[in-house]
Design a protein around this motif. Structure first.
Motif, PDB file in Angstrom:
ATOM      1  N   PRO A 138       0.816  -1.475  -0.004  1.00  0.00           N
ATOM      2  CA  PRO A 138      -0.084  -0.239  -0.229  1.00  0.00           C
ATOM      3  C   PRO A 138       0.834   0.922   0.120  1.00  0.00           C
ATOM      4  N   ARG A 139       0.667   2.097  -0.775  1.00  0.00           N
ATOM      5  CA  ARG A 139       1.249   3.475  -0.803  1.00  0.00           C
ATOM      6  C   ARG A 139       0.071   4.265  -0.184  1.00  0.00           C
ATOM      7  N   GLN A 140       0.846   5.853   0.439  1.00  0.00           N
ATOM      8  CA  GLN A 140       0.662   6.942   0.744  1.00  0.00           C
ATOM      9  C   GLN A 140       0.237   7.795  -0.130  1.00  0.00           C
ATOM     10  N   ILE A 141      -1.341   8.649  -0.510  1.00  0.00           N
ATOM     11  CA  ILE A 141      -0.769   9.454  -1.139  1.00  0.00           C
ATOM     12  C   ILE A 141      -1.681  10.281  -0.583  1.00  0.00           C
ATOM     13  N   ALA A 142      -1.272  11.468  -0.033  1.00  0.00           N
ATOM     14  CA  ALA A 142      -2.374  12.425   0.750  1.00  0.00           C
ATOM     15  C   ALA A 142      -2.531  11.621   2.121  1.00  0.00           C
ATOM     16  N   ASN A 143      -3.618  11.655   2.152  1.00  0.00           N
ATOM     17  CA  ASN A 143      -4.651  11.599   2.922  1.00  0.00           C
ATOM     18  C   ASN A 143      -4.874  10.449   2.870  1.00  0.00           C
ATOM     19  N   PHE A 144      -4.972   9.199   1.008  1.00  0.00           N
ATOM     20  CA  PHE A 144      -5.696   8.280   1.354  1.00  0.00           C
ATOM     21  C   PHE A 144      -4.824   6.742   0.750  1.00  0.00           C
ATOM     22  N   MET A 145      -4.815   5.632   1.281  1.00  0.00           N
ATOM     23  CA  MET A 145      -4.034   4.700   1.140  1.00  0.00           C
ATOM     24  C   MET A 145      -5.020   3.927  -0.340  1.00  0.00           C
ATOM     25  N   SER A 146      -3.473   4.072  -1.359  1.00  0.00           N
ATOM     26  CA  SER A 146      -3.903   3.184  -2.258  1.00  0.00           C
ATOM     27  C   SER A 146      -3.046   1.967  -2.069  1.00  0.00           C
ATOM     28  N   GLU A 147      -4.186   0.919  -2.568  1.00  0.00           N
ATOM     29  CA  GLU A 147      -3.743  -0.169  -2.585  1.00  0.00           C
ATOM     30  C   GLU A 147      -3.618  -1.544  -3.839  1.00  0.00           C
ATOM     31  N   CYS A 148      -3.820  -0.722  -4.377  1.00  0.00           N
ATOM     32  CA  CYS A 148      -3.847  -1.082  -6.461  1.00  0.00           C
ATOM     33  C   CYS A 148      -3.173  -0.282  -7.188  1.00  0.00           C
ATOM     34  N   LEU A 149      -2.204  -0.875  -8.329  1.00  0.00           N
ATOM     35  CA  LEU A 149      -2.563   0.053  -9.271  1.00  0.00           C
ATOM     36  C   LEU A 149      -3.296  -0.301 -10.689  1.00  0.00           C
ATOM     37  N   ILE A 150      -4.094   0.483 -10.606  1.00  0.00           N
ATOM     38  CA  ILE A 150      -4.986   0.226 -11.977  1.00  0.00           C
ATOM     39  C   ILE A 150      -4.253  -0.121 -13.008  1.00  0.00           C
ATOM     40  N   LEU A 151      -3.809  -1.036 -14.511  1.00  0.00           N
ATOM     41  CA  LEU A 151      -3.305  -0.862 -15.767  1.00  0.00           C
ATOM     42  C   LEU A 151      -3.645   0.279 -16.837  1.00  0.00           C
ATOM     43  N   GLY A 152      -2.503   0.819 -17.374  1.00  0.00           N
ATOM     44  CA  GLY A 152      -3.044   1.782 -18.331  1.00  0.00           C
ATOM     45  C   GLY A 152      -1.442   2.087 -19.528  1.00  0.00           C
ATOM     46  N   VAL A 153      -2.034   2.599 -20.514  1.00  0.00           N
ATOM     47  CA  VAL A 153      -0.437   2.807 -21.499  1.00  0.00           C
ATOM     48  C   VAL A 153      -0.826   5.219 -21.469  1.00  0.00           C
ATOM     49  N   TYR A 154      -0.433   5.442 -21.659  1.00  0.00           N
ATOM     50  CA  TYR A 154      -0.211   6.317 -21.855  1.00  0.00           C
ATOM     51  C   TYR A 154      -0.181   6.592 -23.097  1.00  0.00           C
TER      52      TYR A 154
END
Length: 112
Positions: free
Chosen positions: A74-90
């Motif tokens: 898990p990764r803290q982003i501001a006041n939010f804990m992110s638990e996964c990473l959605i995949l995409g392309v730029y």
């Protein structure tokens, strides 16, 4: 191109299909983003933050299937804990286009 990895490195990634069940604005993020909840079936519901506001509205995302890496710490982003990473392309404009399966898939199905 990034550094070469082994097949064993790739196998460490747990990439699954899930369905977005909630989308909210994330005003505390540094760049425009959404707070998203994704249903991964038997694996449960995970939260994430995604900077995809340029191409997707909250309504576009609700009930959409996405692919995500679910075994990052898990990764803290501001006041939010992110638990996964959605995949995409730029794309060439620098916006993220989400990856998806070509057919409806059960939540929690694993990329192999």
């Amino acid at each position: 191109m990034k550094a070469e990895i082994t097949f064993e490195d790739f196998l460490k990634l747990d990439i699954r299909v899930g369905t977005i069940i909630e989308v909210h604005d994330f005003p505390k993020a540094r760049k425009p983003a959404y707070q998203i909840k994704i249903d991964f079936g038997a694996l449960g519901i995970r939260k994430t933050s995604a900077q995809i506001t340029d191409l997707y509205t909250k309504e576009d995302l609700l009930n959409r299937q996405v692919t995500a890496i679910i075994n990052f710490k898990p990764r803290q982003i501001a006041n939010f804990m992110s638990e996964c990473l959605i995949l995409g392309v730029y794309n060439t404009e620098g916006n993220v286009i989400l990856l998806k399966t070509s057919k409806k898939t059960n939540n929690g199905e694993q990329l192999r």
